[in-house]
Design a protein around this motif. Sequence first.
Motif, mmCIF file in Angstrom:
data_model
loop_
_atom_site.group_PDB
_atom_site.id
_atom_site.type_symbol
_atom_site.label_atom_id
_atom_site.label_comp_id
_atom_site.label_asym_id
_atom_site.label_seq_id
_atom_site.Cartn_x
_atom_site.Cartn_y
_atom_site.Cartn_z
ATOM 1 N N LEU A 63 0.831 -1.192 0.000
ATOM 2 C CA LEU A 63 0.000 0.000 0.000
ATOM 3 C C LEU A 63 0.870 1.247 0.000
ATOM 4 O O LEU A 63 1.968 1.245 0.525
ATOM 5 C CB LEU A 63 -0.908 0.014 1.223
ATOM 6 C CG LEU A 63 -1.959 -1.079 1.278
ATOM 7 C CD1 LEU A 63 -2.717 -1.012 2.598
ATOM 8 C CD2 LEU A 63 -2.930 -0.963 0.113
ATOM 9 N N ARG A 66 -0.964 6.185 -4.826
ATOM 10 C CA ARG A 66 -1.384 5.614 -6.105
ATOM 11 C C ARG A 66 -0.471 6.071 -7.230
ATOM 12 O O ARG A 66 -0.120 5.303 -8.106
ATOM 13 C CB ARG A 66 -2.816 6.017 -6.430
ATOM 14 C CG ARG A 66 -3.296 5.446 -7.754
ATOM 15 C CD ARG A 66 -4.598 6.122 -8.193
ATOM 16 N NE ARG A 66 -4.879 5.924 -9.585
ATOM 17 C CZ ARG A 66 -4.308 6.555 -10.601
ATOM 18 N NH1 ARG A 66 -3.351 7.427 -10.402
ATOM 19 N NH2 ARG A 66 -4.667 6.332 -11.837
ATOM 20 N N HIS A 67 -0.082 7.348 -7.189
ATOM 21 C CA HIS A 67 0.786 7.868 -8.232
ATOM 22 C C HIS A 67 1.421 9.169 -7.770
ATOM 23 O O HIS A 67 1.015 9.745 -6.777
ATOM 24 C CB HIS A 67 0.021 8.083 -9.542
ATOM 25 C CG HIS A 67 -0.875 9.283 -9.547
ATOM 26 N ND1 HIS A 67 -2.099 9.304 -8.927
ATOM 27 C CD2 HIS A 67 -0.737 10.495 -10.113
ATOM 28 C CE1 HIS A 67 -2.678 10.484 -9.108
ATOM 29 N NE2 HIS A 67 -1.865 11.238 -9.824
ATOM 30 N N TYR A 117 5.095 1.610 -11.834
ATOM 31 C CA TYR A 117 4.515 2.631 -10.967
ATOM 32 C C TYR A 117 3.833 3.695 -11.823
ATOM 33 O O TYR A 117 4.352 4.089 -12.861
ATOM 34 C CB TYR A 117 5.602 3.276 -10.089
ATOM 35 C CG TYR A 117 5.021 4.110 -8.982
ATOM 36 C CD1 TYR A 117 4.525 3.515 -7.828
ATOM 37 C CD2 TYR A 117 4.939 5.489 -9.101
ATOM 38 C CE1 TYR A 117 3.961 4.287 -6.815
ATOM 39 C CE2 TYR A 117 4.374 6.260 -8.098
ATOM 40 C CZ TYR A 117 3.895 5.649 -6.965
ATOM 41 O OH TYR A 117 3.336 6.410 -5.981
#
Length: 129
Positions: A63, A66-67, A117
């Motif tokens: 976790l 997100r970006h 990623y």
Amino acid sequence: MDKKWKPGINHIEFWISNGENSLPFYEGLFEIIGWKKLNDWAYSTGSIEIYFKEVSHARKDTLGPRHICFQAESREVVDSVFHYLVRNNIKIIRGPIERNEYSEGYYTVDFYDPDGYVLEVAYTPNMVL
């Protein structure tokens, strides 16, 4: 009193699986978006630094953010990033595209780095900071 520092992000440590794959990718990207090379593993805007660390034990399913979205100074920078991605066969998620639901004139390209990623480069002329 004049403050040298203000609230914000000081640095980002970015884990990569293979420096030979990732570092040339980021060097090209950061050259386009105006980040300065500090050394082979670190870059800076003058107010934030990102440095890379090669790790063999990283899990891609952990976790976390997100970006990361890098600020572009113009739509042309976003377009230049897009052309760089195409030339280097980097998987593009979307864009370049306007996303006026974020803010008027928001222009973006989203893509994957060599480790998968999610990154974004966006021109955000009317975004309230």
